[in-house]
Design a protein around this motif. Sequence first.
Motif, mmCIF file in Angstrom:
data_model
loop_
_atom_site.group_PDB
_atom_site.id
_atom_site.type_symbol
_atom_site.label_atom_id
_atom_site.label_comp_id
_atom_site.label_asym_id
_atom_site.label_seq_id
_atom_site.Cartn_x
_atom_site.Cartn_y
_atom_site.Cartn_z
ATOM 1 N N TRP A 30 0.813 -1.212 0.000
ATOM 2 C CA TRP A 30 0.000 0.000 0.000
ATOM 3 C C TRP A 30 0.848 1.263 0.000
ATOM 4 C CZ3 TRP A 30 -4.165 -1.590 4.190
ATOM 5 C CH2 TRP A 30 -4.990 -2.579 3.638
ATOM 6 N N GLY A 31 1.963 1.230 0.717
ATOM 7 C CA GLY A 31 2.805 2.420 0.814
ATOM 8 C C GLY A 31 3.410 2.848 -0.503
ATOM 9 N N LEU A 32 3.451 1.946 -1.495
ATOM 10 C CA LEU A 32 3.995 2.296 -2.809
ATOM 11 C C LEU A 32 3.005 3.080 -3.656
ATOM 12 C CD1 LEU A 32 5.795 -1.047 -3.735
ATOM 13 C CD2 LEU A 32 6.786 1.008 -2.734
ATOM 14 N N ASP A 33 1.739 3.033 -3.268
ATOM 15 C CA ASP A 33 0.706 3.766 -4.006
ATOM 16 C C ASP A 33 0.645 5.196 -3.469
ATOM 17 O OD1 ASP A 33 -1.538 4.819 -5.204
ATOM 18 O OD2 ASP A 33 -2.764 3.038 -4.917
ATOM 19 N N PRO A 34 0.988 6.221 -4.279
ATOM 20 C CA PRO A 34 0.998 7.605 -3.774
ATOM 21 C C PRO A 34 -0.362 8.085 -3.301
ATOM 22 C CG PRO A 34 1.233 7.555 -6.173
ATOM 23 C CD PRO A 34 1.375 6.145 -5.700
ATOM 24 N N VAL A 35 -1.457 7.457 -3.756
ATOM 25 C CA VAL A 35 -2.786 7.871 -3.314
ATOM 26 C C VAL A 35 -3.018 7.504 -1.857
ATOM 27 C CG1 VAL A 35 -5.276 7.550 -3.711
ATOM 28 C CG2 VAL A 35 -3.717 7.710 -5.651
ATOM 29 N N HIS A 36 -2.359 6.442 -1.382
ATOM 30 C CA HIS A 36 -2.594 5.945 -0.025
ATOM 31 C C HIS A 36 -2.164 6.948 1.044
ATOM 32 C CE1 HIS A 36 -2.927 3.344 3.417
ATOM 33 N NE2 HIS A 36 -1.623 3.302 3.595
ATOM 34 N N GLY A 37 -1.116 7.693 0.803
ATOM 35 C CA GLY A 37 -0.559 8.557 1.835
ATOM 36 C C GLY A 37 -1.091 9.971 1.850
ATOM 37 N N VAL A 38 -2.142 10.269 1.083
ATOM 38 C CA VAL A 38 -2.640 11.640 1.002
ATOM 39 C C VAL A 38 -4.127 11.677 1.342
ATOM 40 C CG1 VAL A 38 -0.963 12.213 -0.783
ATOM 41 C CG2 VAL A 38 -3.237 11.443 -1.455
ATOM 42 N N PHE A 39 -4.647 12.890 1.540
ATOM 43 C CA PHE A 39 -6.083 13.087 1.652
ATOM 44 C C PHE A 39 -6.646 13.103 0.227
ATOM 45 C CE2 PHE A 39 -4.641 14.736 5.703
ATOM 46 C CZ PHE A 39 -5.607 14.281 6.585
ATOM 47 N N ALA A 40 -7.262 12.007 -0.174
ATOM 48 C CA ALA A 40 -7.743 11.867 -1.551
ATOM 49 C C ALA A 40 -8.934 12.788 -1.791
ATOM 50 C CB ALA A 40 -8.136 10.415 -1.814
ATOM 51 N N LYS A 41 -8.852 13.564 -2.861
ATOM 52 C CA LYS A 41 -9.956 14.456 -3.229
ATOM 53 C C LYS A 41 -10.916 13.682 -4.131
ATOM 54 C CE LYS A 41 -7.303 18.745 -2.848
ATOM 55 N NZ LYS A 41 -6.854 19.980 -3.524
ATOM 56 N N LEU A 42 -12.029 13.254 -3.565
ATOM 57 C CA LEU A 42 -13.007 12.449 -4.284
ATOM 58 C C LEU A 42 -14.375 13.106 -4.232
ATOM 59 C CD1 LEU A 42 -12.065 8.947 -2.810
ATOM 60 C CD2 LEU A 42 -11.611 9.694 -5.144
ATOM 61 N N TYR A 43 -15.210 12.791 -5.231
ATOM 62 C CA TYR A 43 -16.605 13.194 -5.156
ATOM 63 C C TYR A 43 -17.271 12.429 -4.010
ATOM 64 C CZ TYR A 43 -15.932 15.077 -9.889
ATOM 65 O OH TYR A 43 -15.488 15.775 -10.986
ATOM 66 N N GLY A 63 -11.310 1.482 -6.566
ATOM 67 C CA GLY A 63 -10.607 0.674 -7.553
ATOM 68 C C GLY A 63 -9.520 -0.119 -6.861
ATOM 69 N N THR A 64 -8.278 0.080 -7.301
ATOM 70 C CA THR A 64 -7.143 -0.624 -6.684
ATOM 71 C C THR A 64 -6.420 0.238 -5.660
ATOM 72 O OG1 THR A 64 -5.688 0.130 -8.476
ATOM 73 C CG2 THR A 64 -6.759 -2.010 -8.757
ATOM 74 N N HIS A 65 -6.927 1.439 -5.385
ATOM 75 C CA HIS A 65 -6.211 2.374 -4.523
ATOM 76 C C HIS A 65 -6.716 2.311 -3.085
ATOM 77 C CE1 HIS A 65 -4.350 4.165 -8.050
ATOM 78 N NE2 HIS A 65 -5.538 4.263 -8.597
ATOM 79 N N PRO A 66 -5.815 2.060 -2.114
ATOM 80 C CA PRO A 66 -6.215 2.059 -0.703
ATOM 81 C C PRO A 66 -6.412 3.486 -0.199
ATOM 82 C CG PRO A 66 -3.862 1.638 -0.893
ATOM 83 C CD PRO A 66 -4.386 1.707 -2.298
ATOM 84 N N ILE A 67 -7.552 3.747 0.420
ATOM 85 C CA ILE A 67 -7.921 5.087 0.883
ATOM 86 C C ILE A 67 -8.199 5.041 2.380
ATOM 87 C CG2 ILE A 67 -9.571 6.990 0.670
ATOM 88 C CD1 ILE A 67 -8.068 6.610 -1.898
ATOM 89 N N SER A 68 -7.601 5.957 3.135
ATOM 90 C CA SER A 68 -7.917 6.063 4.561
ATOM 91 C C SER A 68 -8.377 7.465 4.937
ATOM 92 C CB SER A 68 -6.696 5.682 5.415
ATOM 93 O OG SER A 68 -5.602 6.553 5.134
ATOM 94 N N ARG A 69 -8.018 8.447 4.110
ATOM 95 C CA ARG A 69 -8.358 9.831 4.404
ATOM 96 C C ARG A 69 -8.826 10.526 3.128
ATOM 97 N NH1 ARG A 69 -2.669 11.477 6.973
ATOM 98 N NH2 ARG A 69 -2.044 10.392 5.073
ATOM 99 N N PHE A 138 -5.001 9.570 -11.868
ATOM 100 C CA PHE A 138 -4.633 8.749 -10.715
ATOM 101 C C PHE A 138 -5.731 7.756 -10.312
ATOM 102 C CE2 PHE A 138 -2.293 12.765 -10.313
ATOM 103 C CZ PHE A 138 -0.982 12.279 -10.285
ATOM 104 N N TYR A 139 -6.871 8.268 -9.852
ATOM 105 C CA TYR A 139 -7.867 7.409 -9.227
ATOM 106 C C TYR A 139 -8.412 6.336 -10.163
ATOM 107 C CZ TYR A 139 -7.838 11.409 -6.011
ATOM 108 O OH TYR A 139 -7.456 12.418 -5.167
#
Length: 332
Positions: A30-43, A63-69, A138-139
Amino acid sequence: MITGDVEVTEGMMAQSDRQSAEDPLPSVLWGLDPVHGVFAKLYIQDILQLKNSLHVPGIFFYGTHPISRVDILGTVVQRQEKEKFYAFGVDDGTGVISCVYWKKQMPAQVTKTVKVSDPVFAAQISRMLELPHLYRSFYDKTFRIPKDGCEADEQGALILSLQSKIKQFLAQNQVKNFYQRELETIDSLSCIARHDREGQCDQDSALSPAETLTQEPISSPCVSRQIHATFQEAVSALQEEGVIFQKVTGPNELYLVTDEEKQLHNVALEIIRDDCTQPKYIERGCPFRHILNCVRQCYGAGVTEATLQRLLDMLECGSQIVSTMDRFYTAC
């Protein structure tokens, strides 16, 4: 209207089936995905449909991106005060999400909420321009594991940082065009490309307005190959984003800044105004591919799809054109 950085919880999700058969990406990666470490701007509608991880609580997948924030911007439509927190609903036009703001924030709660004064809708327009690019770049792209692991991830983060600073530099100085070699003479940019491990380059510092593309080249006889290659990667990424483009493609050709190239704006707008009156386009508007082909013929063959899409988004936000359906446009 408020904007906020919030942690995603199951309570925020829709009550539909959110379980995935299996996590699309092993947790060790998960740490290799740059989306995981940021506040993802999503609808908000997409946040409500995130699939929760089967193995790690508090992790969800787009999709394939892990999201926590996530980072959201919207209008507060509901508000309720409890003893320890405020509960409120936020509407961004795609859906309404329930949020909680604790009166006493704990160190582990990284949440932040800011009231936005936006009388001319500048924040909303900026968001409308930014989100389609984030989704396309990205997403909505499947995450692929870098071949070189951590080294590739570190280099990717360096390029993203330089890409962001170049974009900031271009906007602050209202740069209309440039050659890549000119960017490489800007100290606040080149120090990022050097990846100064001694901390002499403060990447978070503001760029000096005095730094322009007319300054004299740096005193070193040539820019190192590594720095040049890093700039090339960042510039290419900005091209893919549609922020810059070339009339004539080539490694040493002039780059034009999409937002500042008014001739391109006028050409595209004139094409839409003229052609949307033709019988075959009068009902649905001009299709994207038709506009692109005409722009390339009238203006320059180097205009990319990403450049034109960014331009059309700007024209639509400025109420000069309107999309009648997916990627069909007519003049207002």
